[in-house]
Design a protein around this motif. Structure first.
Motif, short mmCIF file in Angstrom:
data_model
loop_
_atom_site.label_atom_id
_atom_site.label_comp_id
_atom_site.label_asym_id
_atom_site.label_seq_id
_atom_site.Cartn_x
_atom_site.Cartn_y
_atom_site.Cartn_z
N SER A 33 -6.67 13.96 7.18
CA SER A 33 -7.50 12.88 6.64
C SER A 33 -6.71 11.58 6.59
N VAL A 34 -7.44 10.48 6.57
CA VAL A 34 -6.85 9.16 6.43
C VAL A 34 -7.75 8.34 5.51
N ALA A 35 -7.14 7.61 4.59
CA ALA A 35 -7.90 6.73 3.69
C ALA A 35 -7.48 5.29 3.97
N LEU A 36 -8.44 4.43 4.23
CA LEU A 36 -8.16 3.04 4.59
C LEU A 36 -8.48 2.11 3.43
N ASP A 37 -7.65 1.07 3.26
CA ASP A 37 -7.99 -0.02 2.37
C ASP A 37 -9.04 -0.90 3.05
N LEU A 38 -10.11 -1.23 2.34
CA LEU A 38 -11.10 -2.15 2.88
C LEU A 38 -10.51 -3.56 2.94
N PRO A 39 -11.08 -4.44 3.77
CA PRO A 39 -10.64 -5.84 3.78
C PRO A 39 -10.67 -6.42 2.36
N GLY A 40 -9.60 -7.14 2.00
CA GLY A 40 -9.54 -7.75 0.68
C GLY A 40 -9.09 -6.81 -0.41
N HIS A 41 -8.69 -5.60 -0.07
CA HIS A 41 -8.32 -4.60 -1.06
C HIS A 41 -6.97 -3.97 -0.71
N GLY A 42 -6.31 -3.42 -1.73
CA GLY A 42 -5.07 -2.69 -1.51
C GLY A 42 -4.04 -3.53 -0.78
N GLN A 43 -3.57 -3.02 0.37
CA GLN A 43 -2.55 -3.71 1.15
C GLN A 43 -3.13 -4.70 2.16
N GLN A 44 -4.45 -4.84 2.20
CA GLN A 44 -5.07 -5.79 3.13
C GLN A 44 -5.10 -7.19 2.52
N PRO A 45 -5.06 -8.23 3.35
CA PRO A 45 -5.09 -9.60 2.81
C PRO A 45 -6.37 -9.88 2.03
N ALA A 46 -6.26 -10.72 1.02
CA ALA A 46 -7.42 -11.10 0.22
C ALA A 46 -8.46 -11.80 1.08
#
Length: 246
Positions: A33-46
């Protein structure tokens, strides 16, 4: 005889959260499995400007495995529906967890009021979310507090841009649901006040051949509150879908 790698499960979280919310489900799935940060969340840019469901989906699509069993929670479910509709070759199965669907006028007014509250008083929005998601559950306080820290740590402007897509995205994808052709499961909690059992039934009525599951006693944070139940449902659905294709 060569080993054929199994199709991974890809997990998309909800507004204000991050990929870490999926760890209990990933542990219980016992599959790749893989879990992704959505845009603007977690390690992704705001997010620094208004965005759209299509733009969020395209960003996620660029980071997804070539094909996956796609699982989306809340806003993640709307993004997953968009990907399944317009890029079905990338989706082996679709599981929509605690997803809104075709909000009524009253439901739309309620979510737009929450959006306005987020713009005016973000700390109050954090506490209201925690109350809606966890009150009456047996989720440990340490887990609730971790969710609170994640929510409170959001860039407020980025959160508002994402929440606006959550508040309006069901109206965008709603007319397209009948064209989703991949095997679909819709799951929600019996006591979820925002992504209600009625909405899950709307999803199954709209998507051809879709199946539904309402988990007794569960609220909005089903992936945290009942990770084993959700993981079992996902595994059963994947196995059933793979059996139908053989």
């Amino acid at each position: 005889m060569s080993h054929v790698p199994e199709t991974p499960v890809a997990l998309l979280h909800g507004v204000g959260l991050d990929a870490g919310m999926w760890q209990p489900v990933r542990d219980a799935l016992k599959r790749d499995s893989v879990a992704l940060d959505l845009p603007g969340h977690g390690q992704q840019p705001a997010l620094t400007a208004p965005t759209s469901l299509a733009e969020l989906a395209e960003d996620v699509l660029a980071r997804l495995p070539q094909q996956s069993h796609l699982v989306g929670f809340s806003l993640g479910a709307l993004i997953a529906q968009y990907i399944a509709r317009f890029h079905p070759d990338r989706v082996a199965t679709l599981t929509c967890v605690n997803s809104v669907c075709r909000r009524t006028e009253e439901e739309s007014r309620a979510v737009m009021a929450r959006l306005a509250s987020a713009e005016d008083d973000f700390p109050a929005t954090v506490e209201a979310s925690i109350d809606r998601w966890y009150t009456g559950t047996s989720v440990p306080e340490s887990v609730v507090e971790a969710t609170r820290r994640t929510l409170a740590g959001n860039d407020i402007g980025s959160f508002v841009h994402a929440y606006r897509v959550f508040a309006t995205g069901d109206a965008i994808i709603g007319p397209e649901l009948g064209s989703i052709s991949v095997p679909t499961l819709a799951v929600t909690g019996e006591l979820d006040p925002g992504s209600t059992p009625d909405m899950t039934h709307r999803l199954t009525e709209a998507i051809p051949g879709a199946k539904s599951l309402v988990v007794p006693g569960a609220r909005h944070m089903l992936p945290v509150q009942d990770a084993d139940v959700l993981a079992g449902a996902i595994n059963d659905f994947i196995q059933e879908s793979e059996g139908e294709r053989t």
